[in-house]
Each structure stands twice: as structure tokens, then as C-alpha cells.
Write a protein that holds these residues in place. Structure first.
Motif, PDB file in Angstrom:
ATOM      1  N   LEU A 101       0.828  -1.208   0.000  1.00 39.89           N
ATOM      2  CA  LEU A 101       0.000   0.000   0.000  1.00 39.89           C
ATOM      3  C   LEU A 101       0.861   1.257   0.000  1.00 39.89           C
ATOM      4  O   LEU A 101       0.626   2.198  -0.770  1.00 39.89           O
ATOM      5  CB  LEU A 101      -0.918  -0.011   1.223  1.00 39.89           C
ATOM      6  N   ILE A 102       1.866   1.274   0.849  1.00 38.40           N
ATOM      7  CA  ILE A 102       2.704   2.473   0.998  1.00 38.40           C
ATOM      8  C   ILE A 102       3.476   2.780  -0.286  1.00 38.40           C
ATOM      9  O   ILE A 102       3.525   3.930  -0.737  1.00 38.40           O
ATOM     10  CB  ILE A 102       3.664   2.291   2.189  1.00 38.40           C
ATOM     11  N   TYR A 103       4.072   1.759  -0.894  1.00 42.07           N
ATOM     12  CA  TYR A 103       4.914   2.010  -2.060  1.00 42.07           C
ATOM     13  C   TYR A 103       4.100   2.114  -3.349  1.00 42.07           C
ATOM     14  O   TYR A 103       4.499   2.830  -4.279  1.00 42.07           O
ATOM     15  CB  TYR A 103       5.980   0.929  -2.165  1.00 42.07           C
ATOM     16  N   ALA A 104       2.959   1.432  -3.417  1.00 42.12           N
ATOM     17  CA  ALA A 104       2.086   1.602  -4.583  1.00 42.12           C
ATOM     18  C   ALA A 104       1.468   2.995  -4.590  1.00 42.12           C
ATOM     19  O   ALA A 104       1.274   3.593  -5.658  1.00 42.12           O
ATOM     20  CB  ALA A 104       0.992   0.536  -4.580  1.00 42.12           C
ATOM     21  N   SER A 105       1.198   3.530  -3.410  1.00 43.28           N
ATOM     22  CA  SER A 105       0.620   4.869  -3.321  1.00 43.28           C
ATOM     23  C   SER A 105       1.594   5.934  -3.788  1.00 43.28           C
ATOM     24  O   SER A 105       1.185   7.012  -4.238  1.00 43.28           O
ATOM     25  CB  SER A 105       0.178   5.153  -1.887  1.00 43.28           C
ATOM     26  N   LEU A 106       2.892   5.660  -3.678  1.00 45.47           N
ATOM     27  CA  LEU A 106       3.884   6.599  -4.211  1.00 45.47           C
ATOM     28  C   LEU A 106       3.719   6.770  -5.716  1.00 45.47           C
ATOM     29  O   LEU A 106       3.773   7.885  -6.241  1.00 45.47           O
ATOM     30  CB  LEU A 106       5.298   6.109  -3.892  1.00 45.47           C
ATOM     31  N   PHE A 107       3.519   5.658  -6.411  1.00 51.49           N
ATOM     32  CA  PHE A 107       3.336   5.722  -7.861  1.00 51.49           C
ATOM     33  C   PHE A 107       2.045   6.460  -8.211  1.00 51.49           C
ATOM     34  O   PHE A 107       2.011   7.283  -9.125  1.00 51.49           O
ATOM     35  CB  PHE A 107       3.316   4.312  -8.447  1.00 51.49           C
ATOM     36  N   VAL A 108       0.980   6.179  -7.461  1.00 53.14           N
ATOM     37  CA  VAL A 108      -0.296   6.855  -7.723  1.00 53.14           C
ATOM     38  C   VAL A 108      -0.169   8.351  -7.467  1.00 53.14           C
ATOM     39  O   VAL A 108      -0.698   9.169  -8.221  1.00 53.14           O
ATOM     40  CB  VAL A 108      -1.408   6.249  -6.851  1.00 53.14           C
ATOM     41  N   ALA A 109       0.549   8.725  -6.395  1.00 50.96           N
ATOM     42  CA  ALA A 109       0.752  10.149  -6.107  1.00 50.96           C
ATOM     43  C   ALA A 109       1.572  10.818  -7.212  1.00 50.96           C
ATOM     44  O   ALA A 109       1.331  11.976  -7.571  1.00 50.96           O
ATOM     45  CB  ALA A 109       1.445  10.311  -4.761  1.00 50.96           C
ATOM     46  N   LEU A 110       2.536  10.078  -7.767  1.00 48.73           N
ATOM     47  CA  LEU A 110       3.321  10.614  -8.880  1.00 48.73           C
ATOM     48  C   LEU A 110       2.429  10.892 -10.080  1.00 48.73           C
ATOM     49  O   LEU A 110       2.524  11.959 -10.715  1.00 48.73           O
ATOM     50  CB  LEU A 110       4.427   9.627  -9.247  1.00 48.73           C
ATOM     51  N   VAL A 111       1.544   9.964 -10.404  1.00 49.12           N
ATOM     52  CA  VAL A 111       0.611  10.157 -11.515  1.00 49.12           C
ATOM     53  C   VAL A 111      -0.361  11.293 -11.215  1.00 49.12           C
ATOM     54  O   VAL A 111      -0.719  12.083 -12.095  1.00 49.12           O
ATOM     55  CB  VAL A 111      -0.142   8.846 -11.802  1.00 49.12           C
ATOM     56  N   ALA A 112      -0.772  11.408  -9.949  1.00 48.43           N
ATOM     57  CA  ALA A 112      -1.735  12.451  -9.560  1.00 48.43           C
ATOM     58  C   ALA A 112      -1.160  13.850  -9.709  1.00 48.43           C
ATOM     59  O   ALA A 112      -1.914  14.836  -9.768  1.00 48.43           O
ATOM     60  CB  ALA A 112      -2.195  12.228  -8.118  1.00 48.43           C
ATOM     61  N   SER A 113       0.165  13.970  -9.772  1.00 51.37           N
ATOM     62  CA  SER A 113       0.764  15.294  -9.941  1.00 51.37           C
ATOM     63  C   SER A 113       0.391  15.911 -11.293  1.00 51.37           C
ATOM     64  O   SER A 113       0.396  17.138 -11.437  1.00 51.37           O
ATOM     65  CB  SER A 113       2.281  15.205  -9.811  1.00 51.37           C
ATOM     66  N   ILE A 114       0.061  15.082 -12.268  1.00 49.09           N
ATOM     67  CA  ILE A 114      -0.287  15.601 -13.600  1.00 49.09           C
ATOM     68  C   ILE A 114      -1.615  16.356 -13.571  1.00 49.09           C
ATOM     69  O   ILE A 114      -1.677  17.511 -14.032  1.00 49.09           O
ATOM     70  CB  ILE A 114      -0.306  14.459 -14.630  1.00 49.09           C
ATOM     71  N   PRO A 115      -2.707  15.771 -13.045  1.00 50.32           N
ATOM     72  CA  PRO A 115      -3.933  16.575 -12.954  1.00 50.32           C
ATOM     73  C   PRO A 115      -3.798  17.772 -12.015  1.00 50.32           C
ATOM     74  O   PRO A 115      -4.424  18.811 -12.249  1.00 50.32           O
ATOM     75  CB  PRO A 115      -4.984  15.580 -12.449  1.00 50.32           C
ATOM     76  N   ILE A 116      -2.984  17.653 -10.955  1.00 46.12           N
ATOM     77  CA  ILE A 116      -2.773  18.803 -10.076  1.00 46.12           C
ATOM     78  C   ILE A 116      -2.078  19.926 -10.851  1.00 46.12           C
ATOM     79  O   ILE A 116      -2.429  21.106 -10.725  1.00 46.12           O
ATOM     80  CB  ILE A 116      -1.948  18.397  -8.846  1.00 46.12           C
ATOM     81  N   PHE A 117      -1.094  19.561 -11.675  1.00 43.14           N
ATOM     82  CA  PHE A 117      -0.420  20.537 -12.524  1.00 43.14           C
ATOM     83  C   PHE A 117      -1.420  21.210 -13.466  1.00 43.14           C
ATOM     84  O   PHE A 117      -1.391  22.442 -13.656  1.00 43.14           O
ATOM     85  CB  PHE A 117       0.683  19.846 -13.320  1.00 43.14           C
ATOM     86  N   SER A 118      -2.323  20.439 -14.031  1.00 41.42           N
ATOM     87  CA  SER A 118      -3.330  20.992 -14.942  1.00 41.42           C
ATOM     88  C   SER A 118      -4.238  21.972 -14.217  1.00 41.42           C
ATOM     89  O   SER A 118      -4.579  23.033 -14.757  1.00 41.42           O
ATOM     90  CB  SER A 118      -4.158  19.855 -15.550  1.00 41.42           C
ATOM     91  N   VAL A 119      -4.617  21.634 -12.998  1.00 44.05           N
ATOM     92  CA  VAL A 119      -5.472  22.535 -12.217  1.00 44.05           C
ATOM     93  C   VAL A 119      -4.731  23.838 -11.904  1.00 44.05           C
ATOM     94  O   VAL A 119      -5.309  24.933 -11.989  1.00 44.05           O
ATOM     95  CB  VAL A 119      -5.927  21.840 -10.914  1.00 44.05           C
TER      96      VAL A 119
END
Length: 227
Positions: A101-119
Motif C-alpha cells: 500500500l505504501i509504495y504503490a501509493s507513491l506511484f499513484v501520487a506521482l501520476v496524480a501530480s499531472i492533474p494537479i499541474f493541470s489545475v
């Protein structure tokens, strides 16, 4: 030929319906124990580190170099949250599942930076002059705000919809949610000092947003502890 009575069949059918488990409803997100360990004190350490390593002299370079430090401290914080928290995970899920959970969430957070950048861009962040700084800000916000939420609330879409609506019960129950909302507010408040004509080095984009988010992240944990 006599017809068979259907009363018993109807009664047994009703019993099955009444005894069957009802569809799951959206319960309040999981609570964590009230402890000073849940206060993200490392956010203050990171702010001090940013300025010590020259944030005002090299904004993009310092933000990039400090990403590994942020990730390592957030991983440690995630283990604290999972060890102290009262999550809805079954007892069969042990430390190995926590690691996934902890290390998979790192990858998801990395991907989530793209929509945050768009916002950030849609809300007026510099795109051409400070493209790198804007994305690094999105990356910091994702690892600071989204990552701990992924660890605590995991991947239940109903719960995430509940969080997105700023549910008051959720806000009062979990320090991670309080800190994340406060970090968002801190980043938003950090916009206001930038256009002031003070000509200070710390007014460069996006230093005030970055510091505001970290301060809000820490203050949110403190406020929850004393509520």
C-alpha cells in the motif's frame, strides 16, 4: 392432483432476503488515535531544509533536490499512521500488505501530480516562464496531500467522493484529512504575497505557495490534536 402450498416457500424466500447482507453504505472514514506522532512535525523540518539549501537562490533546483527527502519522510509518516490508525483493513492483512500500500501509493501520487499541474495552470499559474517550477509544485503537493490520503483511505471511490465534498465528520475524525485540507488552504493563501511590490527573494514563484502548503499541513495536524 393437489397443488402444493406456496406459503412455506414464500416465507423461506422472505427469510433469505431479510437475512441477506445489505449493500454497503458509505461509513465515516477510518479514525486514527489522537497522538502527537500523528502531527506532521517533519513539515517544519522540510521548510527549514528548503531555505537552508538555497530555495530563494535556485527555486527549481532546490525543489527538485528535496523531492527524495519529502518522499522518505512521508514514507516514515505513513508507517506511523498505519501503526497508530484504526483502519478498516482486516486482521489478515499484515505488514507485507502495508508495504504494498505504501509504495504503490507513491506511484499513484506521482501520476496524480499531472492533474494537479493541470489545475494549477487552469487557475492562472505561469506556464511558459515557470513551467518547471509549476510542475514541481504540483509534485510536492501530490506527495504532501494526496499520498497520505491514499495510505489512510486507500482506494474506495465512495470514500474519496466523500472526502471531495469536505465532509465535516471526516474532517473532525482524521488528522490526515485535516492536514491535507489545511495544506490546500495554505497553498491558496500563499498566492496573495506574490503580486505585492516588496521585491523580496521569497516572493518568487512558487515559494509562498510551497511554504504555505507545508505550514498548513503542520498546523492542520496541531489543530486536530487539540480539538
Amino acid at each position: 392432483m393437489a397443488r402444493k402450498p406456496v406459503v412455506k416457500k414464500l416465507v423461506s424466500f422472505l427469510d433469505v432476503i431479510l437475512e441477506a447482507p445489505h449493500p454497503p453504505t458509505l461509513e465515516p472514514p477510518s479514525e486514527t488515535s489522537r497522538s502527537l506522532l500523528n502531527v506532521p512535525i517533519h513539515a517544519l523540518l522540510l521548510i527549514w531544509s528548503y531555505f537552508s539549501f538555497g530555495l530563494t537562490r535556485d527555486v527549481a533546483g532546490t525543489m527538485a533536490r528535496m523531492i527524495p527527502n519529502l518522499i522518505l519522510l512521508q514514507i516514515g509518516y505513513a508507517y506511523v499512521l498505519l501503526s497508530k490508525g484504526k483502519t478498516k483493513r482486516t486482521k489478515k492483512k499484515g505488514r507485507g500488505n502495508d508495504n504494498v500500500l505504501i509504495y504503490a501509493s507513491l506511484f499513484v501520487a506521482l501520476v496524480a501530480s499531472i492533474p494537479i499541474f493541470s489545475v494549477l495552470v487552469l487557475f492562472g499559474s505561469p506556464l511558459y516562464d515557470h513551467l518547471k517550477e509549476t510542475y514541481l509544485l504540483a509534485l510536492h503537493l501530490s506527495f504532501l496531500i494526496i499520498y497520505p490520503l491514499l495510505v489512510v483511505y486507500q482506494y474506495d471511490l465512495e470514500v474519496w467522493f466523500n472526502l471531495a465534498t469536505f465532509n465535516v465528520d471526516s474532517l473532525a475524525q482524521n488528522p490526515v484529512y485535516v492536514s491535507s485540507v489545511a495544506a490546500f488552504v495554505g497553498a491558496w493563501l500563499g498566492v496573495f504575497p506574490i503580486p505585492l511590490d516588496w521585491d523580496r527573494p521569497w516572493q518568487a514563484w512558487p515559494i509562498t505557495l510551497l511554504v504555505g502548503s507545508y505550514l498548513g499541513y503542520f498546523v492542520g495536524g496541531v489543530v486536530h490534536y487539540f480539538l
